[in-house]
Design a protein around this motif. Structure first.
Motif, PDB file in Angstrom:
ATOM      1  N   LEU A  31      -7.220 -68.463  47.319  1.00  0.00           N
ATOM      2  CA  LEU A  31      -7.340 -68.433  48.664  1.00  0.00           C
ATOM      3  C   LEU A  31      -6.174 -68.860  49.749  1.00  0.00           C
ATOM      4  O   LEU A  31      -5.122 -68.515  48.907  1.00  0.00           O
ATOM      5  CB  LEU A  31      -8.183 -69.588  49.118  1.00  0.00           C
ATOM      6  CG  LEU A  31      -9.851 -69.884  48.706  1.00  0.00           C
ATOM      7  CD1 LEU A  31     -10.127 -71.376  48.367  1.00  0.00           C
ATOM      8  CD2 LEU A  31     -10.696 -69.127  49.222  1.00  0.00           C
ATOM      9  N   ALA A  32      -5.891 -68.027  50.868  1.00  0.00           N
ATOM     10  CA  ALA A  32      -4.709 -68.730  51.542  1.00  0.00           C
ATOM     11  C   ALA A  32      -4.537 -69.676  51.643  1.00  0.00           C
ATOM     12  O   ALA A  32      -4.760 -70.719  51.396  1.00  0.00           O
ATOM     13  CB  ALA A  32      -4.728 -68.122  52.852  1.00  0.00           C
ATOM     14  N   PRO A  33      -2.374 -69.853  51.394  1.00  0.00           N
ATOM     15  CA  PRO A  33      -1.887 -68.975  51.414  1.00  0.00           C
ATOM     16  C   PRO A  33      -1.345 -68.168  50.826  1.00  0.00           C
ATOM     17  O   PRO A  33      -0.703 -67.532  50.002  1.00  0.00           O
ATOM     18  CB  PRO A  33      -0.274 -69.967  52.440  1.00  0.00           C
ATOM     19  CG  PRO A  33      -0.961 -71.475  51.298  1.00  0.00           C
ATOM     20  CD  PRO A  33      -2.749 -71.222  51.263  1.00  0.00           C
ATOM     21  N   PHE A  34      -2.194 -68.394  49.281  1.00  0.00           N
ATOM     22  CA  PHE A  34      -1.508 -67.839  48.014  1.00  0.00           C
ATOM     23  C   PHE A  34      -1.589 -66.534  47.759  1.00  0.00           C
ATOM     24  O   PHE A  34      -1.303 -65.370  47.106  1.00  0.00           O
ATOM     25  CB  PHE A  34      -2.396 -68.942  46.589  1.00  0.00           C
ATOM     26  CG  PHE A  34      -1.720 -71.021  47.454  1.00  0.00           C
ATOM     27  CD1 PHE A  34      -0.110 -70.774  47.154  1.00  0.00           C
ATOM     28  CD2 PHE A  34      -2.960 -71.500  47.344  1.00  0.00           C
ATOM     29  CE1 PHE A  34      -0.140 -72.424  46.808  1.00  0.00           C
ATOM     30  CE2 PHE A  34      -2.961 -72.395  47.206  1.00  0.00           C
ATOM     31  CZ  PHE A  34      -1.257 -73.101  47.865  1.00  0.00           C
ATOM     32  N   ASN A  35      -3.651 -66.063  47.712  1.00  0.00           N
ATOM     33  CA  ASN A  35      -3.647 -65.326  47.738  1.00  0.00           C
ATOM     34  C   ASN A  35      -3.876 -64.513  46.719  1.00  0.00           C
ATOM     35  O   ASN A  35      -2.931 -63.064  46.193  1.00  0.00           O
ATOM     36  CB  ASN A  35      -3.374 -64.154  48.886  1.00  0.00           C
ATOM     37  CG  ASN A  35      -3.324 -64.378  50.622  1.00  0.00           C
ATOM     38  OD1 ASN A  35      -4.465 -65.330  50.575  1.00  0.00           O
ATOM     39  ND2 ASN A  35      -2.108 -65.027  51.306  1.00  0.00           N
ATOM     40  N   ILE A  36      -3.812 -65.515  45.096  1.00  0.00           N
ATOM     41  CA  ILE A  36      -3.993 -64.533  44.547  1.00  0.00           C
ATOM     42  C   ILE A  36      -5.415 -64.449  43.742  1.00  0.00           C
ATOM     43  O   ILE A  36      -5.409 -64.807  42.950  1.00  0.00           O
ATOM     44  CB  ILE A  36      -2.878 -65.597  43.141  1.00  0.00           C
ATOM     45  CG1 ILE A  36      -1.647 -65.833  43.930  1.00  0.00           C
ATOM     46  CG2 ILE A  36      -3.072 -64.883  42.167  1.00  0.00           C
ATOM     47  CD1 ILE A  36      -1.417 -66.859  43.471  1.00  0.00           C
ATOM     48  N   PRO A  37      -5.859 -62.506  44.115  1.00  0.00           N
ATOM     49  CA  PRO A  37      -7.516 -62.801  43.775  1.00  0.00           C
ATOM     50  C   PRO A  37      -7.448 -63.522  41.918  1.00  0.00           C
ATOM     51  O   PRO A  37      -8.415 -63.347  41.284  1.00  0.00           O
ATOM     52  CB  PRO A  37      -8.159 -61.935  44.469  1.00  0.00           C
ATOM     53  CG  PRO A  37      -6.557 -61.076  44.418  1.00  0.00           C
ATOM     54  CD  PRO A  37      -5.789 -61.519  45.289  1.00  0.00           C
ATOM     55  N   ALA A  38      -6.639 -62.501  40.930  1.00  0.00           N
ATOM     56  CA  ALA A  38      -7.031 -62.677  39.896  1.00  0.00           C
ATOM     57  C   ALA A  38      -6.572 -63.847  39.330  1.00  0.00           C
ATOM     58  O   ALA A  38      -7.784 -63.738  38.068  1.00  0.00           O
ATOM     59  CB  ALA A  38      -5.186 -62.157  39.722  1.00  0.00           C
ATOM     60  N   VAL A  39      -6.434 -64.820  39.943  1.00  0.00           N
ATOM     61  CA  VAL A  39      -7.278 -65.854  38.701  1.00  0.00           C
ATOM     62  C   VAL A  39      -8.776 -66.533  38.935  1.00  0.00           C
ATOM     63  O   VAL A  39      -9.393 -67.137  37.963  1.00  0.00           O
ATOM     64  CB  VAL A  39      -6.313 -67.304  39.930  1.00  0.00           C
ATOM     65  CG1 VAL A  39      -5.085 -67.528  39.734  1.00  0.00           C
ATOM     66  CG2 VAL A  39      -7.321 -67.522  41.118  1.00  0.00           C
ATOM     67  N   GLY A  40      -9.309 -65.951  39.142  1.00  0.00           N
ATOM     68  CA  GLY A  40     -11.338 -65.309  40.008  1.00  0.00           C
ATOM     69  C   GLY A  40     -11.385 -64.954  38.166  1.00  0.00           C
ATOM     70  O   GLY A  40     -12.525 -64.995  37.647  1.00  0.00           O
ATOM     71  N   PHE A  41     -10.306 -63.513  37.677  1.00  0.00           N
ATOM     72  CA  PHE A  41     -11.128 -63.451  36.770  1.00  0.00           C
ATOM     73  C   PHE A  41     -10.679 -64.440  34.980  1.00  0.00           C
ATOM     74  O   PHE A  41     -10.384 -63.793  34.258  1.00  0.00           O
ATOM     75  CB  PHE A  41      -9.985 -62.230  36.157  1.00  0.00           C
ATOM     76  CG  PHE A  41     -10.906 -60.978  36.975  1.00  0.00           C
ATOM     77  CD1 PHE A  41     -11.815 -60.232  37.035  1.00  0.00           C
ATOM     78  CD2 PHE A  41      -9.368 -60.672  38.381  1.00  0.00           C
ATOM     79  CE1 PHE A  41     -12.152 -59.152  37.865  1.00  0.00           C
ATOM     80  CE2 PHE A  41     -10.189 -59.651  38.893  1.00  0.00           C
ATOM     81  CZ  PHE A  41     -11.395 -58.629  38.792  1.00  0.00           C
ATOM     82  N   LEU A  42      -9.436 -65.638  35.288  1.00  0.00           N
ATOM     83  CA  LEU A  42      -9.777 -66.847  34.387  1.00  0.00           C
ATOM     84  C   LEU A  42     -10.803 -67.388  34.568  1.00  0.00           C
ATOM     85  O   LEU A  42     -11.339 -68.268  33.800  1.00  0.00           O
ATOM     86  CB  LEU A  42      -8.242 -67.179  34.623  1.00  0.00           C
ATOM     87  CG  LEU A  42      -7.427 -66.458  34.280  1.00  0.00           C
ATOM     88  CD1 LEU A  42      -6.019 -66.977  34.969  1.00  0.00           C
ATOM     89  CD2 LEU A  42      -7.114 -65.636  32.237  1.00  0.00           C
ATOM     90  N   SER A  43     -10.943 -68.307  36.066  1.00  0.00           N
ATOM     91  CA  SER A  43     -11.837 -69.329  36.362  1.00  0.00           C
ATOM     92  C   SER A  43     -13.005 -69.214  36.014  1.00  0.00           C
ATOM     93  O   SER A  43     -13.894 -69.741  35.439  1.00  0.00           O
ATOM     94  CB  SER A  43     -11.881 -69.415  37.264  1.00  0.00           C
ATOM     95  OG  SER A  43     -10.475 -70.407  37.883  1.00  0.00           O
ATOM     96  N   PHE A  44     -13.731 -67.682  36.243  1.00  0.00           N
ATOM     97  CA  PHE A  44     -15.558 -67.612  36.012  1.00  0.00           C
ATOM     98  C   PHE A  44     -15.454 -67.548  34.438  1.00  0.00           C
ATOM     99  O   PHE A  44     -16.796 -67.819  33.957  1.00  0.00           O
ATOM    100  CB  PHE A  44     -15.470 -66.662  37.518  1.00  0.00           C
ATOM    101  CG  PHE A  44     -15.368 -66.747  38.596  1.00  0.00           C
ATOM    102  CD1 PHE A  44     -17.182 -67.796  39.159  1.00  0.00           C
ATOM    103  CD2 PHE A  44     -14.662 -67.261  39.592  1.00  0.00           C
ATOM    104  CE1 PHE A  44     -17.479 -68.342  40.503  1.00  0.00           C
ATOM    105  CE2 PHE A  44     -15.272 -67.471  40.720  1.00  0.00           C
ATOM    106  CZ  PHE A  44     -16.335 -67.762  41.207  1.00  0.00           C
TER     107      PHE A  44
END
Length: 533
Positions: A31-44
């Motif tokens: 999420l903003a302000p970090f904006n690192i969508p790649a973490v979704g591939f770790l969490s889910f």
């Protein structure tokens, strides 16, 4: 990787709960302000493996066997909402210790309640869990349904819906114009979960991976195609001036500060424009939410000061507290946007419809006040909600859709557009000074941008302490002021795009995608049940 996944599946007790919370918290880095969508591939993937290992005792009902998945989903959601919403506590400290007692309710209590939705989503997913690759669709269908419920029930609070994780930049945002945020949430959960397929049953794995890659390519490709189109020309004859006064929340309603604040607003309104600022016969001057530090209609001198400051051709669009009084009744207060002509006279007004519970009004007011609760807004009875949303017309300018504060995150409430009339832009006035220099204002701005992209309209956003911005119909910033700065934004008014599929059909695409995902996951679960019988 298989060994790691196996260890995650076998976790139990507090270790399982802690890992689920950490996975949810890590997801907020998208999420903003970090904006690192790649973490979704770790969490889910972690969430998928935890649900894989969550099964109740054999011989019990399907619902009882699926209940461990609820606990995992709740823990994941709790981590997600604490990590994404901790800054809400800042609003309770603005007035000193008066509301400090409620800090645990905002920082821990609200996430605990919101996490129930994610728990129910994972429970629903587990009921259709196949154990094979298609279980990712079960998770996507379950959690996306939960997110729709979260944005709808009990006045709704769709802040940081999971789909926001997947659209941090205009290239990736454009798909919202096709399908809206709910559908993006379903697709994002499915794609983010794909790494979970590195272990487990191989049957159908290739098909699921290819489907996920096709979805990613389609999102990027559609975004590139839409952004490659020639930019729409700005509206001829209209210029914008956004005023960002940067008034601290602790000063905003201090009577001793009222004249200084009003003078500051007038000074910025009248300030000379930069040499490269657009010039036009019609100028829209935008002040943020609740900009006036007093009730304007009680101050003829302020009306006169406005008339002296505004130039010929100016219209002031300003956030204000509007009052309606009736004999024998308490006054009714509205959080409004005023359209004020160059003579300082109010020509039109739009009231906020979707109020913030506990912030602007108190649900079940008589009961909760008897228990000592009160709303944060210092008004007798709190604010009243406006009757209906409508497009506001301004002579010499395209009409605008008024959206006050967090109304901008409720995409479902903005389609279909009022009376079928397509505005020229979305006007979002807000006051994020409550939250200081935290992720809150960045998240708010991002979600307002997503709504504008989904509707294919420019966004004109005035925020007291920032972030003020003008974006085109594709979400590309044209001008703005950063958080914590004071000053003005002078810009042309971008042209409106064509009506988007989402603006026309709303959540019909989501309903279709959800139905396909649910049926596919149920079919896979039935096949598994038949194969193991």
């Amino acid at each position: 990787m298989e060994r790691l996944a196996g260890r995650i599946m076998l976790l139990s007790g507090w270790r399982r709960a802690l890992l689920a919370m950490l996975a949810g918290a890590v997801a907020t880095l998208a999420l903003a302000p970090f904006n690192i969508p790649a973490v979704g591939f770790l969490s889910f993937p972690v969430l998928v493996w935890l649900i894989d290992g969550a099964s109740g005792e054999p011989g019990r009902s399907a619902l009882r066997r699926a209940f461990p998945a609820f606990r995992i989903g709740w823990c994941f959601g709790f981590g997600y909402f604490v990590g994404g919403l901790w800054w809400l506590g800042s609003a309770l400290l603005v007035d000193g210790p008066e509301f400090a007692w409620a800090l645990p309710l905002a920082v821990v209590g609200l996430p605990a309640v919101l996490a129930i939705y994610h728990g129910l989503g994972c429970l629903l997913a587990r009921l259709a869990w196949s154990g094979g690759p298609w279980r990712l669709l079960a998770l996507a269908a379950g959690l996306s349904a939960a997110e729709v419920a979260r944005g709808t029930l009990f006045t709704g609070f769709p802040w940081n819906e999971i789909g926001v994780m997947a659209v941090p930049v205009p290239l990736l945002m454009q798909v919202l114009a096709l399908v809206g945020l709910h559908a993006m949430t379903l697709l994002a959960i499915f794609v983010f979960s794909l790494p979970a397929l590195v272990v487990g049953r191989r049957r159908g794995r290739g098909t699921v991976v290819v489907l996920g890659l096709v979805l990613v390519a389609a999102q990027v490709g559609y975004g590139a195609w839409r952004l490659a189109a020639p930019p729409l020309p700005p509206v001829d004859g209209v210029a914008l001036r956004i005023v960002q006064p940067n008034v601290l929340q602790g000063q905003k309603w201090d009577p001793a500060e009222a004249e200084r604040i009003f003078s500051r607003l007038l000074e910025l309104t009248d300030a000379a424009a930069p040499a490269d600022a657009p010039a036009a016969p019609r100028r829209l001057v935008i002040w943020p939410e609740s900009a006036f530090p007093f009730i304007l209609t009680d101050r003829p001198d302020a009306v006169g000061a406005l008339a002296q400051t505004l130039r010929p051709g100016d219209t002031l669009l300003a956030g204000a507290t509007r009052v309606e009084e009736a004999e024998g009744e308490l006054p009714r207060f509205y959080n409004a946007i005023y359209a004020i002509g160059e003579d300082g006279v109010v020509e039109d007004a739009a009231d906020k419809i979707h109020l913030v519970p506990f912030g602007e009004y108190l649900p079940y007011q008589a009961l909760l006040e008897s228990w000592g609760f009160s709303q944060v807004a210092k008004l007798p009875g709190g604010f009243s909600a406006g009757a209906r949303r409508r497009v506001i017309d301004v002579d010499g300018s395209p009409g605008f859709l008024p959206v006050i504060c967090y109304e901008a995150i409720f995409q479902d409430e903005l389609v279909p557009l009022p009376d079928g009339e397509r505005p020229g832009f979305i006007l979002n006035v807000t006051n994020d000074a409550w939250y200081g220099r935290t992720p809150g204002p960045y998240q708010h701005q991002r979600q307002a941008m997503l709504t504008a992209v989904a509707l294919g309209l420019p966004l004109v956003r005035a925020a007291n302490t920032g972030i003020s911005v003008v974006t085109d119909a594709q979400g590309r910033p044209q001008a703005g002021l950063a958080l914590g700065e004071g000053g003005t934004v002078d810009a042309a008014l971008p042209g409106a795009g064509d009506e988007t599929p989402f603006a026309r059909f709303g959540n019909v695409p989501f309903a279709v995608l959800w139905g396909v995902a649910a049926l596919a996951s149920l079919a896979a679960a039935r096949r598994r049940s038949r194969d193991t019988a």
